[in-house]
Design a protein around this motif. Structure first.
Motif, short mmCIF file in Angstrom:
data_model
loop_
_atom_site.label_atom_id
_atom_site.label_comp_id
_atom_site.label_asym_id
_atom_site.label_seq_id
_atom_site.Cartn_x
_atom_site.Cartn_y
_atom_site.Cartn_z
N GLY A 148 -5.57 3.49 3.65
CA GLY A 148 -4.29 3.14 3.05
C GLY A 148 -4.06 1.64 2.98
O GLY A 148 -3.05 1.20 2.42
N VAL A 149 -4.96 0.85 3.57
CA VAL A 149 -4.83 -0.61 3.56
C VAL A 149 -5.98 -1.19 2.75
O VAL A 149 -7.15 -0.97 3.08
CB VAL A 149 -4.84 -1.19 4.99
N GLY A 150 -5.66 -1.90 1.69
CA GLY A 150 -6.68 -2.50 0.84
C GLY A 150 -6.60 -4.02 0.88
O GLY A 150 -6.03 -4.62 1.80
N LEU A 151 -7.18 -4.64 -0.14
CA LEU A 151 -7.25 -6.09 -0.21
C LEU A 151 -5.87 -6.73 -0.17
O LEU A 151 -5.61 -7.65 0.62
CB LEU A 151 -7.98 -6.50 -1.50
N LEU A 152 -4.97 -6.26 -1.03
CA LEU A 152 -3.65 -6.88 -1.13
C LEU A 152 -2.85 -6.71 0.17
O LEU A 152 -2.27 -7.66 0.69
CB LEU A 152 -2.88 -6.29 -2.31
N THR A 153 -2.83 -5.49 0.70
CA THR A 153 -2.06 -5.23 1.91
C THR A 153 -2.63 -6.00 3.10
O THR A 153 -1.88 -6.56 3.91
CB THR A 153 -2.05 -3.73 2.23
N ALA A 154 -3.96 -6.05 3.22
CA ALA A 154 -4.58 -6.73 4.35
C ALA A 154 -4.28 -8.23 4.34
O ALA A 154 -3.86 -8.80 5.35
CB ALA A 154 -6.09 -6.49 4.34
N THR A 155 -4.48 -8.88 3.21
CA THR A 155 -4.27 -10.32 3.14
C THR A 155 -2.79 -10.68 3.30
O THR A 155 -2.45 -11.63 3.98
CB THR A 155 -4.81 -10.88 1.82
N LEU A 194 3.97 -2.62 -0.51
CA LEU A 194 2.54 -2.41 -0.41
C LEU A 194 2.21 -1.30 0.59
O LEU A 194 1.34 -0.45 0.34
CB LEU A 194 1.84 -3.71 0.02
N LEU A 195 2.92 -1.29 1.72
CA LEU A 195 2.67 -0.25 2.72
C LEU A 195 3.10 1.13 2.21
O LEU A 195 2.45 2.13 2.50
CB LEU A 195 3.41 -0.60 4.02
N MET A 196 4.18 1.18 1.45
CA MET A 196 4.62 2.45 0.88
C MET A 196 3.59 2.96 -0.12
O MET A 196 3.28 4.16 -0.17
CB MET A 196 5.98 2.28 0.22
N HIS A 197 3.04 2.07 -0.94
CA HIS A 197 1.99 2.48 -1.88
C HIS A 197 0.76 2.99 -1.13
O HIS A 197 0.14 3.99 -1.53
CB HIS A 197 1.60 1.31 -2.79
N GLY A 198 0.39 2.28 -0.06
CA GLY A 198 -0.75 2.71 0.73
C GLY A 198 -0.52 4.07 1.36
O GLY A 198 -1.42 4.92 1.38
N ALA A 199 0.69 4.29 1.88
CA ALA A 199 1.02 5.58 2.48
C ALA A 199 0.97 6.69 1.44
O ALA A 199 0.48 7.81 1.70
CB ALA A 199 2.40 5.52 3.13
N ARG A 200 1.45 6.40 0.25
CA ARG A 200 1.44 7.41 -0.82
C ARG A 200 -0.01 7.78 -1.20
O ARG A 200 -0.32 8.95 -1.44
CB ARG A 200 2.20 6.87 -2.03
N SER A 201 -0.89 6.77 -1.23
CA SER A 201 -2.29 7.07 -1.56
C SER A 201 -2.96 7.89 -0.47
O SER A 201 -3.80 8.75 -0.75
CB SER A 201 -3.05 5.76 -1.78
N VAL A 202 -2.59 7.64 0.80
CA VAL A 202 -3.16 8.41 1.90
C VAL A 202 -2.76 9.88 1.78
O VAL A 202 -3.57 10.79 1.96
CB VAL A 202 -2.69 7.84 3.26
N ILE A 203 -1.50 10.12 1.46
CA ILE A 203 -1.02 11.50 1.36
C ILE A 203 -1.62 12.23 0.17
O ILE A 203 -2.01 13.40 0.26
CB ILE A 203 0.52 11.52 1.28
N ILE A 204 -1.74 11.53 -0.96
CA ILE A 204 -2.20 12.19 -2.18
C ILE A 204 -3.71 12.30 -2.24
O ILE A 204 -4.27 13.34 -2.59
CB ILE A 204 -1.66 11.43 -3.42
#
Length: 337
Positions: free
Chosen positions: A219-226, A277-287
């Motif tokens: 759920g954490v990618g390039l944008l969220t990590a940096t 960004l974290l909400m988008h990451g969480a949504r991708s984890v669930i879906i």
């Protein structure tokens, strides 16, 4: 020996200072022009200088720290209750000085130039993203007026637009088709500019071990990590993962009276961009990710968006734990993601 506390109201040209000696109780007030500020502090004994965490505050904090002072940044929300009667620069400086002395005062960590550089790139990219959305929405709306229905996502839109424009060109004036084609060219230019910024962030990512540790979390990618590593800076600023999640506004608001406390919606305090960004990451984890029994149970009991917020909260706590400890992230069978 207690240091003198100086509340400084910063501005573009005129700076107002309110100094309090904690031993004698003596109060001093100063009004300085921008060019006089550093010279004033260079001649003054080491002090605690407190400013509101606003524009250019981090830069001034770094300069004052280089002169041997202890610079602190405080949230404007914490200062506002101490502005009595009329709001003036002098009143603001006094309120900053007073707020900094409160036992529950919460301060903002001073960011380095490297941190602000990364966050500035993210802000520019976010602005370009808004421009691209506006441009494609305008094209979608204009073509819809002529019976052409286009998909919402940018990737699907970019595939469907040429064919839609070709069909529209058979029956619409050339001047409109040319205008739409130019608008699409501007949207593509914006997309290419975003890609350049993402390559710069990827280069920073490759040279930052903390970013690479955080990116191991599902759920954490390039944008969220940096963005997260740059926003946190020193992880010791937060005592726990829950405090970090609260700083991002990923915890419920509380409202209570008569001994009864109600849990309400998300507080949504703090950095909106990072929280998104974290909400988008969480949504991708669930879906798209492999869901744990905890997430499956949560989806059965609560609405989808509530589950997304809960997973985002857990992502924030996990990021703090990974940064606070030397070990790398290790997924467990009972992990959320």
């Amino acid at each position: 020996m207690k240091l003198t506390i100086i509340g400084m109201d910063i501005a573009k040209q005129v700076f107002q200072l309110h100094a309090l000696d904690p031993q004698s109780g003596q109060v001093e007030r100063f009004k300085l022009k921008r060019a006089q500020v550093l010279e004033f502090f260079a001649k003054r004994a080491p002090s605690i200088v407190v400013m509101e965490a606003c524009g250019s505050a981090h830069d001034w904090a770094r300069r004052l720290q280089a002169l041997g002072h202890e610079a602190k940044l405080i949230s404007a929300r914490s200062v506002r209750p101490f502005v009595l009667r009329n709001k003036t620069d002098a009143a603001d400086a006094r309120a900053i000085c007073t707020a900094a002395q409160q036992p529950e005062a919460r301060f903002v960590a001073v960011k380095s130039e490297a941190q602000q550089t990364v966050l500035a790139i993210h802000r520019v990219r976010a602005q370009l993203m808004k421009f691209r959305i506006m441009q494609t929405n305008a094209l979608r709306g204009l073509l819809y007026e002529f019976g052409e229905v286009l998909p919402e996502s940018y990737r699907a839109f970019s595939k469907a637009f040429p064919a839609a424009l070709t069909r529209a060109a058979e029956r619409l004036p050339a001047m409109l088709i040319d205008s739409l084609r130019e608008q699409w060219a501007r949207a593509q230019d914006t997309d290419r500019e975003m890609a350049v910024l993402e390559r710069r962030l990827a280069n920073l990512f490759r040279h930052n071990p903390d970013c690479q540790k955080v990116a191991d979390i599902p759920g954490v990618g390039l944008l969220t990590a940096t963005a997260t590593v740059a926003a946190i800076g020193d992880v010791r600023t937060f005592k726990s993962g829950r405090e970090f999640a609260a700083w991002l506004g990923l915890v419920p608001r509380q409202s209570g009276t008569g001994g009864r406390v109600r849990q309400m919606g998300l507080s949504k305090r703090g950095d909106t961009y990072l929280r998104t960004l974290l909400m988008h990451g969480a949504r991708s984890v669930i879906i798209q990710g492999k869901r744990s029994p905890w997430v499956d149970g949560l989806l059965k009991r609560r609405p989808f968006n509530v589950a997304v917020a809960a997973v985002a909260n857990k992502l924030a706590r996990t990021i703090w734990a990974v940064l606070a400890r030397p070990d790398k992230y290790q997924a467990s069978p009972r992990a959320t993601a």
